[in-house]
Write a protein that holds these residues in place. Structure first.
Motif, PDB file in Angstrom:
ATOM      1  N   ILE A  80      -2.057  -4.801  -3.002  1.00  0.00           N
ATOM      2  CA  ILE A  80      -2.913  -4.142  -3.722  1.00  0.00           C
ATOM      3  C   ILE A  80      -2.615  -4.270  -5.477  1.00  0.00           C
ATOM      4  O   ILE A  80      -1.449  -4.173  -5.534  1.00  0.00           O
ATOM      5  CB  ILE A  80      -3.319  -2.895  -3.410  1.00  0.00           C
ATOM      6  N   PHE A  91      -8.311   0.182   2.054  1.00  0.00           N
ATOM      7  CA  PHE A  91      -7.883   0.174   0.607  1.00  0.00           C
ATOM      8  C   PHE A  91      -9.001   0.292  -0.229  1.00  0.00           C
ATOM      9  O   PHE A  91      -8.758   0.106  -1.216  1.00  0.00           O
ATOM     10  CB  PHE A  91      -6.903  -1.018   0.442  1.00  0.00           C
ATOM     11  N   GLU A 134      -3.073   7.007   0.613  1.00  0.00           N
ATOM     12  CA  GLU A 134      -3.453   5.618   0.703  1.00  0.00           C
ATOM     13  C   GLU A 134      -3.371   4.902   2.005  1.00  0.00           C
ATOM     14  O   GLU A 134      -2.168   5.530   2.596  1.00  0.00           O
ATOM     15  CB  GLU A 134      -2.555   4.886  -0.392  1.00  0.00           C
ATOM     16  N   GLY A 135      -4.337   4.409   2.482  1.00  0.00           N
ATOM     17  CA  GLY A 135      -4.247   3.790   3.558  1.00  0.00           C
ATOM     18  C   GLY A 135      -4.379   4.650   4.866  1.00  0.00           C
ATOM     19  O   GLY A 135      -4.206   4.203   5.991  1.00  0.00           O
ATOM     20  N   TRP A 145       0.929  -1.140   0.137  1.00  0.00           N
ATOM     21  CA  TRP A 145       0.002   0.000  -0.016  1.00  0.00           C
ATOM     22  C   TRP A 145       0.850   1.199  -0.028  1.00  0.00           C
ATOM     23  O   TRP A 145       0.574   2.425  -0.530  1.00  0.00           O
ATOM     24  CB  TRP A 145      -1.085  -0.160   1.286  1.00  0.00           C
TER      25      TRP A 145
END
Length: 194
Positions: free
Chosen positions: A61, A123, A37-38, A29
């Motif tokens: 991912i 996510f 992100e995350g 991630w």
């Protein structure tokens, strides 16, 4: 469900790995291009956050799109229209497949019991400016995700050189249809040549 993996072909080996080995590589991630992100918000302190961070680090991912004709996707992820889009067929009910939700907010943990979850949901949300991607994600724990169906089509960007197109056509298995894309400048889309 048909989804597309946009690829530059400067590193042809990764693209061929998808097609020939029927698998996609899944990133950690923190190596994705979205710096948000995350992320998440909680007010429960370091112990809670440590548990969330450990679980968050277990996931990998692979980003896909439901759009083949999106001009920006070809620009951003397929070397400025000089790359390819690989068509993947993945069952919509696949438990490892998630449709990304676009929101101005990060996930918020409001209950301490949230720390026992796997946090895969971190996510499944991105900020609204990414909505043009029409993204779906394979979210799994392995470095590679084995595809359930063989690759049947590869789309060539409308600016791909004729030499590279010829090489791709010659090395791809005959079971893979190679489709040349063209620019529809009136609609601002990239569409298959007919």
């Amino acid at each position: 469900m048909l989804l597309y993996k946009y690829r530059a072909i400067d590193d042809l080996w990764l693209s061929l790995d998808i097609i020939l080995n029927m698998r996609v590589w899944c990133s950690r991630w923190d190596s994705l291009n979205d710096p948000l992100e995350g992320r998440y918000y909680s007010r429960f302190g370091n112990g809670f956050d440590e548990k969330v961070n450990i679980r968050r680090n277990e996931w990998r991912i692979c980003a896909l799109s439901s759009a083949l004709d999106n001009f920006l996707l070809w620009s951003h992820y397929a070397s400025g229209h000089k790359g390819i889009a690989i068509e993947l067929e993945i069952p919509e009910e696949n438990p490892d497949l998630s449709k990304v939700q676009y929101s101005p907010f990060s996930p918020i943990f409001t209950d301490i019991s949230e720390s026992i979850k796997d946090h895969k949901n971190l996510f499944e949300i991105k900020t609204e400016e990414w909505s043009y991607e029409q993204e779906y994600r394979i979210i799994c724990k392995g470095e590679f995700y084995e595809l359930p169906n063989p690759i049947k089509k590869v789309y060539l960007g409308h600016k791909i050189s004729s030499e590279r197109a010829k090489i791709l056509r010659s090395i791809l298995p005959s079971s893979v249809e190679v489709v040349q894309m063209k620019l529809d400048s009136y609609q601002g889309k990239v569409v298959p040549e007919t």
